[in-house]
Scaffold this motif. Structure first.
Motif, PDB file in Angstrom:
ATOM      1  N   GLY A 158       0.777  -1.229   0.000  1.00 39.64           N
ATOM      2  CA  GLY A 158       0.000   0.000   0.000  1.00 39.64           C
ATOM      3  C   GLY A 158       0.807   1.276   0.000  1.00 39.64           C
ATOM      4  O   GLY A 158       0.244   2.369  -0.059  1.00 39.64           O
ATOM      5  N   GLY A 159       2.122   1.156   0.075  1.00 36.80           N
ATOM      6  CA  GLY A 159       2.936   2.356   0.035  1.00 36.80           C
ATOM      7  C   GLY A 159       2.940   2.994  -1.346  1.00 36.80           C
ATOM      8  O   GLY A 159       2.425   2.414  -2.314  1.00 36.80           O
ATOM      9  N   GLY A 160       3.530   4.179  -1.416  1.00 38.09           N
ATOM     10  CA  GLY A 160       3.599   4.854  -2.706  1.00 38.09           C
ATOM     11  C   GLY A 160       3.957   6.314  -2.555  1.00 38.09           C
ATOM     12  O   GLY A 160       4.375   6.757  -1.482  1.00 38.09           O
ATOM     13  N   LEU A 161       3.755   7.048  -3.652  1.00 36.61           N
ATOM     14  CA  LEU A 161       4.035   8.476  -3.701  1.00 36.61           C
ATOM     15  C   LEU A 161       2.707   9.236  -3.639  1.00 36.61           C
ATOM     16  O   LEU A 161       1.789   8.928  -4.403  1.00 36.61           O
ATOM     17  N   VAL A 162       2.630  10.204  -2.756  1.00 41.47           N
ATOM     18  CA  VAL A 162       1.403  10.980  -2.605  1.00 41.47           C
ATOM     19  C   VAL A 162       1.774  12.437  -2.313  1.00 41.47           C
ATOM     20  O   VAL A 162       2.835  12.709  -1.740  1.00 41.47           O
ATOM     21  N   GLN A 163       0.922  13.339  -2.695  1.00 40.59           N
ATOM     22  CA  GLN A 163       1.154  14.752  -2.409  1.00 40.59           C
ATOM     23  C   GLN A 163       0.768  15.066  -0.966  1.00 40.59           C
ATOM     24  O   GLN A 163      -0.084  14.396  -0.368  1.00 40.59           O
ATOM     25  N   ALA A 164       1.363  16.101  -0.441  1.00 42.49           N
ATOM     26  CA  ALA A 164       1.022  16.540   0.913  1.00 42.49           C
ATOM     27  C   ALA A 164      -0.481  16.810   0.999  1.00 42.49           C
ATOM     28  O   ALA A 164      -1.076  17.365   0.074  1.00 42.49           O
ATOM     29  N   GLY A 165      -1.072  16.369   2.096  1.00 38.69           N
ATOM     30  CA  GLY A 165      -2.511  16.482   2.278  1.00 38.69           C
ATOM     31  C   GLY A 165      -3.289  15.277   1.809  1.00 38.69           C
ATOM     32  O   GLY A 165      -4.484  15.161   2.086  1.00 38.69           O
ATOM     33  N   GLY A 166      -2.630  14.387   1.103  1.00 35.99           N
ATOM     34  CA  GLY A 166      -3.286  13.197   0.583  1.00 35.99           C
ATOM     35  C   GLY A 166      -3.352  12.078   1.602  1.00 35.99           C
ATOM     36  O   GLY A 166      -2.966  12.236   2.763  1.00 35.99           O
ATOM     37  N   SER A 167      -3.847  10.939   1.141  1.00 36.00           N
ATOM     38  CA  SER A 167      -4.061   9.785   2.013  1.00 36.00           C
ATOM     39  C   SER A 167      -3.501   8.515   1.383  1.00 36.00           C
ATOM     40  O   SER A 167      -3.431   8.392   0.156  1.00 36.00           O
ATOM     41  N   LEU A 168      -3.134   7.596   2.242  1.00 33.30           N
ATOM     42  CA  LEU A 168      -2.746   6.249   1.833  1.00 33.30           C
ATOM     43  C   LEU A 168      -3.223   5.283   2.906  1.00 33.30           C
ATOM     44  O   LEU A 168      -3.337   5.651   4.072  1.00 33.30           O
ATOM     45  N   ARG A 169      -3.492   4.046   2.490  1.00 31.50           N
ATOM     46  CA  ARG A 169      -3.796   2.999   3.455  1.00 31.50           C
ATOM     47  C   ARG A 169      -2.802   1.873   3.277  1.00 31.50           C
ATOM     48  O   ARG A 169      -2.725   1.269   2.205  1.00 31.50           O
ATOM     49  N   LEU A 170      -2.055   1.608   4.327  1.00 37.12           N
ATOM     50  CA  LEU A 170      -1.126   0.494   4.336  1.00 37.12           C
ATOM     51  C   LEU A 170      -1.818  -0.747   4.882  1.00 37.12           C
ATOM     52  O   LEU A 170      -2.659  -0.653   5.770  1.00 37.12           O
ATOM     53  N   SER A 171      -1.438  -1.885   4.342  1.00 42.67           N
ATOM     54  CA  SER A 171      -1.938  -3.167   4.825  1.00 42.67           C
ATOM     55  C   SER A 171      -0.762  -4.051   5.206  1.00 42.67           C
ATOM     56  O   SER A 171       0.325  -3.940   4.637  1.00 42.67           O
ATOM     57  N   CYS A 172      -0.993  -4.920   6.146  1.00 41.18           N
ATOM     58  CA  CYS A 172       0.026  -5.890   6.549  1.00 41.18           C
ATOM     59  C   CYS A 172      -0.679  -7.224   6.759  1.00 41.18           C
ATOM     60  O   CYS A 172      -1.490  -7.366   7.680  1.00 41.18           O
ATOM     61  N   ALA A 173      -0.377  -8.173   5.895  1.00 42.10           N
ATOM     62  CA  ALA A 173      -0.972  -9.498   5.977  1.00 42.10           C
ATOM     63  C   ALA A 173      -0.063 -10.427   6.766  1.00 42.10           C
ATOM     64  O   ALA A 173       1.137 -10.502   6.493  1.00 42.10           O
ATOM     65  N   TYR A 175       8.434 -10.199  15.386  1.00 40.51           N
ATOM     66  CA  TYR A 175       8.476 -10.409  13.931  1.00 40.51           C
ATOM     67  C   TYR A 175       8.248  -9.075  13.227  1.00 40.51           C
ATOM     68  O   TYR A 175       7.444  -8.250  13.680  1.00 40.51           O
ATOM     69  N   TRP A 176       8.924  -8.945  12.080  1.00 42.61           N
ATOM     70  CA  TRP A 176       8.870  -7.710  11.309  1.00 42.61           C
ATOM     71  C   TRP A 176       8.651  -8.019   9.840  1.00 42.61           C
ATOM     72  O   TRP A 176       9.155  -9.027   9.318  1.00 42.61           O
ATOM     73  N   GLY A 177       7.940  -7.118   9.187  1.00 43.47           N
ATOM     74  CA  GLY A 177       7.809  -7.203   7.753  1.00 43.47           C
ATOM     75  C   GLY A 177       9.008  -6.565   7.065  1.00 43.47           C
ATOM     76  O   GLY A 177       9.925  -6.046   7.720  1.00 43.47           O
ATOM     77  N   GLN A 178       8.981  -6.584   5.736  1.00 42.15           N
ATOM     78  CA  GLN A 178      10.116  -6.080   4.961  1.00 42.15           C
ATOM     79  C   GLN A 178      10.039  -4.571   4.736  1.00 42.15           C
ATOM     80  O   GLN A 178      11.014  -3.956   4.324  1.00 42.15           O
ATOM     81  N   GLY A 179       8.882  -3.995   5.009  1.00 44.80           N
ATOM     82  CA  GLY A 179       8.717  -2.556   4.865  1.00 44.80           C
ATOM     83  C   GLY A 179       8.118  -2.148   3.532  1.00 44.80           C
ATOM     84  O   GLY A 179       8.260  -2.843   2.527  1.00 44.80           O
ATOM     85  N   THR A 180       7.452  -1.005   3.560  1.00 42.92           N
ATOM     86  CA  THR A 180       6.896  -0.427   2.346  1.00 42.92           C
ATOM     87  C   THR A 180       7.194   1.068   2.360  1.00 42.92           C
ATOM     88  O   THR A 180       7.060   1.734   3.394  1.00 42.92           O
ATOM     89  N   GLN A 181       7.603   1.594   1.222  1.00 39.68           N
ATOM     90  CA  GLN A 181       8.037   2.993   1.130  1.00 39.68           C
ATOM     91  C   GLN A 181       6.829   3.914   0.976  1.00 39.68           C
ATOM     92  O   GLN A 181       5.954   3.681   0.129  1.00 39.68           O
ATOM     93  N   VAL A 182       6.818   4.954   1.792  1.00 38.03           N
ATOM     94  CA  VAL A 182       5.837   6.025   1.654  1.00 38.03           C
ATOM     95  C   VAL A 182       6.603   7.321   1.423  1.00 38.03           C
ATOM     96  O   VAL A 182       7.478   7.681   2.200  1.00 38.03           O
ATOM     97  N   THR A 183       6.265   7.993   0.332  1.00 42.70           N
ATOM     98  CA  THR A 183       6.913   9.251  -0.004  1.00 42.70           C
ATOM     99  C   THR A 183       5.842  10.318  -0.169  1.00 42.70           C
ATOM    100  O   THR A 183       4.917  10.139  -0.963  1.00 42.70           O
ATOM    101  N   VAL A 184       5.995  11.401   0.584  1.00 40.68           N
ATOM    102  CA  VAL A 184       5.033  12.498   0.527  1.00 40.68           C
ATOM    103  C   VAL A 184       5.739  13.715  -0.052  1.00 40.68           C
ATOM    104  O   VAL A 184       6.710  14.210   0.506  1.00 40.68           O
ATOM    105  N   SER A 185       5.240  14.187  -1.173  1.00 38.65           N
ATOM    106  CA  SER A 185       5.843  15.336  -1.830  1.00 38.65           C
ATOM    107  C   SER A 185       5.147  16.626  -1.379  1.00 38.65           C
ATOM    108  O   SER A 185       3.947  16.638  -1.106  1.00 38.65           O
ATOM    109  N   SER A 186       5.925  17.683  -1.348  1.00 34.67           N
ATOM    110  CA  SER A 186       5.367  18.972  -0.893  1.00 34.67           C
ATOM    111  C   SER A 186       4.802  19.770  -2.041  1.00 34.67           C
ATOM    112  O   SER A 186       4.954  19.424  -3.208  1.00 34.67           O
TER     113      SER A 186
END
Length: 124
Positions: A8-23, A113-124
């Motif tokens: 669920g990670g990704g690139l989003v503009q400031a003020g936006g939304s994302l939903r991360l999931s972890c299975a 236990y830990w997952g591998q991670g997902t990148q979240v990038t928020v642009s201004s």
């Protein structure tokens, strides 16, 4: 062994939304306390949010309180992190983690236990 896979990670503009999931797999999900952590470039990994085994209790870092919501669906073996009003300082790799001993915790050292991670990038 517990396997955790974030998405669920990704690139989003400031003020936006994302939903991360972890299975999760490998253990009955309702026996796991779950948490989200993040690590920004050049910084240490930090606590973001935690949820108790059946979801009745949640804890948030002050920096995300009121903007992020952690939830879980034990029938789907999944924990979520809804992130609203994102800011550039939220840019990080986000990790989910599972604790088999405690009902809820914020301490990284107590997660097993830990997952591998997902990148979240928020642009201004």
């Amino acid at each position: 062994q517990v396997q955790l896979v974030e998405s669920g990670g990704g690139l989003v503009q400031a003020g936006g939304s994302l939903r991360l999931s972890c299975a999760a797999s490998g253990r009955t999900f309702s026996t796991l306390a779950m948490g989200w952590f993040r690590q920004a470039p050049g910084k240490e990994r930090e606590f973001v949010a935690a949820i108790s085994r059946v979801g009745g209790r949640t804890i948030y870092a002050d920096s995300v309180k009121g903007r992020f919501t952690i939830s879980r669906d034990n029938a789907k073996n999944t924990v979520y992190l809804q992130m609203n009003d994102l800011k550039p300082e939220d840019t990080a790799v986000y990790y989910c983690a599972a604790d088999i001993l405690r009902s809820i915790t914020t301490a990284q050292s107590e997660y097993d236990y830990w997952g591998q991670g997902t990148q979240v990038t928020v642009s201004s």
